[in-house]
Design a protein around this motif. Structure first.
Motif, PDB file in Angstrom:
ATOM      1  N   UNK A  64       0.845  -1.192   0.000  1.00 26.65           N
ATOM      2  CA  UNK A  64       0.000   0.000   0.000  1.00 26.65           C
ATOM      3  C   UNK A  64       0.881   1.242   0.000  1.00 26.65           C
ATOM      4  N   UNK A  65       0.273   2.357  -0.287  1.00 24.58           N
ATOM      5  CA  UNK A  65       0.969   3.641  -0.258  1.00 24.58           C
ATOM      6  C   UNK A  65      -0.037   4.719   0.124  1.00 24.58           C
ATOM      7  N   UNK A  66       0.345   5.606   1.057  1.00 26.53           N
ATOM      8  CA  UNK A  66      -0.517   6.708   1.475  1.00 26.53           C
ATOM      9  C   UNK A  66       0.295   8.001   1.546  1.00 26.53           C
ATOM     10  N   UNK A  67      -0.412   9.116   1.479  1.00 28.26           N
ATOM     11  CA  UNK A  67       0.223  10.427   1.642  1.00 28.26           C
ATOM     12  C   UNK A  67      -0.176  10.970   3.016  1.00 28.26           C
ATOM     13  N   UNK A  68       0.829  11.208   3.863  1.00 25.59           N
ATOM     14  CA  UNK A  68       0.576  11.757   5.184  1.00 25.59           C
ATOM     15  C   UNK A  68       0.065  13.192   5.082  1.00 25.59           C
ATOM     16  N   UNK A  69      -0.524  13.676   6.153  1.00 22.36           N
ATOM     17  CA  UNK A  69      -1.004  15.059   6.199  1.00 22.36           C
ATOM     18  C   UNK A  69       0.149  16.040   5.971  1.00 22.36           C
ATOM     19  N   UNK A  70       1.361  15.624   6.264  1.00 22.96           N
ATOM     20  CA  UNK A  70       2.553  16.450   6.051  1.00 22.96           C
ATOM     21  C   UNK A  70       2.992  16.482   4.591  1.00 22.96           C
ATOM     22  N   UNK A  86      -0.200   0.106  12.874  1.00 17.69           N
ATOM     23  CA  UNK A  86      -1.066   0.706  11.850  1.00 17.69           C
ATOM     24  C   UNK A  86      -2.468   0.840  12.421  1.00 17.69           C
ATOM     25  N   UNK A  87      -3.044   2.009  12.254  1.00 14.93           N
ATOM     26  CA  UNK A  87      -4.362   2.296  12.821  1.00 14.93           C
ATOM     27  C   UNK A  87      -5.280   2.800  11.717  1.00 14.93           C
ATOM     28  N   UNK A  88      -6.449   2.192  11.572  1.00 17.92           N
ATOM     29  CA  UNK A  88      -7.465   2.691  10.642  1.00 17.92           C
ATOM     30  C   UNK A  88      -8.540   3.377  11.464  1.00 17.92           C
ATOM     31  N   UNK A 120      -6.819   7.183   7.610  1.00 22.72           N
ATOM     32  CA  UNK A 120      -8.242   7.485   7.640  1.00 22.72           C
ATOM     33  C   UNK A 120      -8.988   6.659   6.609  1.00 22.72           C
ATOM     34  N   UNK A 121     -10.126   6.159   6.998  1.00 23.48           N
ATOM     35  CA  UNK A 121     -11.007   5.441   6.073  1.00 23.48           C
ATOM     36  C   UNK A 121     -12.133   6.394   5.705  1.00 23.48           C
ATOM     37  N   UNK A 122     -12.188   6.783   4.443  1.00 32.25           N
ATOM     38  CA  UNK A 122     -13.182   7.753   3.983  1.00 32.25           C
ATOM     39  C   UNK A 122     -13.169   8.987   4.889  1.00 32.25           C
ATOM     40  N   UNK A 143      -5.147  11.072   5.758  1.00 32.09           N
ATOM     41  CA  UNK A 143      -6.611  11.117   5.613  1.00 32.09           C
ATOM     42  C   UNK A 143      -7.045  10.628   4.235  1.00 32.09           C
ATOM     43  N   UNK A 144      -7.225   9.333   4.093  1.00 30.37           N
ATOM     44  CA  UNK A 144      -7.608   8.756   2.808  1.00 30.37           C
ATOM     45  C   UNK A 144      -9.086   9.045   2.508  1.00 30.37           C
ATOM     46  N   UNK A 145      -9.411   9.524   1.321  1.00 28.50           N
ATOM     47  CA  UNK A 145     -10.792   9.890   1.001  1.00 28.50           C
ATOM     48  C   UNK A 145     -11.691   8.699   0.658  1.00 28.50           C
ATOM     49  N   UNK A 146     -11.102   7.521   0.549  1.00 32.31           N
ATOM     50  CA  UNK A 146     -11.880   6.353   0.127  1.00 32.31           C
ATOM     51  C   UNK A 146     -11.479   5.147   0.975  1.00 32.31           C
ATOM     52  N   UNK A 147     -11.822   3.961   0.498  1.00 29.69           N
ATOM     53  CA  UNK A 147     -11.497   2.719   1.208  1.00 29.69           C
ATOM     54  C   UNK A 147     -10.397   1.930   0.501  1.00 29.69           C
TER      55      UNK A 147
END
Length: 196
Positions: A64-70, A86-88, A120-122, A143-147
Motif C-alpha cells: 500500500x501507499x498513502x500520503x501523510x497530512x505532512x 497501523x491504525x485505521x 483514515x477510512x473515507x 486522511x484517505x478519502x476512500x477505502x
C-alpha cells in the motif's frame, strides 16, 4: 373495506386514510432507524455478511501507499526494518475518537522505536486536521478519502489496529478497542526486537 372499519374512529378526528398510512410509514421508518447499529460499523458500511477481516495475524502487510497530512509518502516497504502500529480510523467514529488519544500516548512514549501510522477510512482531511488540533495529537496520519487502502486489510469495523514486526508480519490485531497496557506489553515483547 376492512381498512375503513379499522380506522372508522379516525374519521371523527378528520384523519384521512392517507394520513393514517403516512403516520404508519413514519412509525415504521422510526423503528428502522432505531434498529440500525450505532457503533462505528454503521459509518458508511455495506451490509456484507461475509468475514470482516482480510489481513489476519500471521499475514504479511499487503502492498500500500498513502500520503501523510505532512505531504510525505509512506508505503508498506517503508515500514520494513522496524516494528509498526497501523491504525485505521475515521473522526466521525466515537470509538476512534476515544482510542486515538490513548494511542497518541503510546506514540509519544515509543515513537522513536516503533513506526505509528494512522490511516483514515473515507476521512475528510479538514475534519481530521481539526480533530488532531483539538486533541493535541502528534500521531502521523493519512486522511484517505476512500477505502482503497482499508479494503486491503478489512471489510468493516473501525478503529482497527495492526501491530507489525520489522519483517512486515502482523503479530496482533485489534478492532473497535484495545487495552493500552496489553499493546504496550506487546510493543515491549522481544519478538518485536525493541530494547527499553
Amino acid at each position: 373495506m376492512k381498512f375503513d372499519k379499522m380506522y372508522a374512529g379516525r374519521k371523527a378526528t378528520g384523519a384521512t386514510p392517507a394520513d393514517v398510512v403516512a403516520r404508519l410509514l413514519y412509525g415504521v421508518m422510526a423503528c428502522v432507524l432505531a434498529w440500525m447499529p450505532m457503533a462505528c460499523d454503521s459509518i458508511n458500511e455495506s451490509m456484507d455478511t461475509g468475514g470482516n477481516d482480510v489481513v489476519l495475524v500471521g499475514d504479511t502487510v499487503p502492498p500500500f501507499q498513502v500520503r501523510l497530512s505532512s505531504g510525505e509518502i509512506v508505503s508498506d516497504a517503508g515500514l520494513r526494518g522496524r516494528p509498526a502500529v497501523l491504525v485505521f480510523f475515521n473522526t466521525a467514529c466515537a470509538d476512534c475518537r476515544r482510542e486515538l488519544p490513548r494511542l497518541n500516548e503510546l506514540y509519544l512514549k515509543w515513537g522513536d522505536r516503533v513506526t505509528f501510522l494512522c490511516i483514515g477510512r473515507e476521512q475528510v482531511a479538514d475534519e481530521a486536521a481539526d480533530f488532531w488540533r483539538e486533541q493535541g495529537l502528534s500521531l502521523p496520519y493519512a486522511p484517505e478519502p476512500d477505502r482503497r487502502v482499508y479494503a486491503l486489510f478489512a471489510k468493516r469495523t473501525i478503529p482497527r489496529i495492526y501491530v507489525v514486526d520489522a519483517g512486515g508480519c502482523v503479530v496482533a490485531a485489534y478492532k473497535e478497542a484495545f487495552v493500552p497496557d496489553a499493546l504496550e506489553n506487546l510493543i515491549r515483547n522481544e519478538k518485536l526486537g525493541i530494547r527499553n
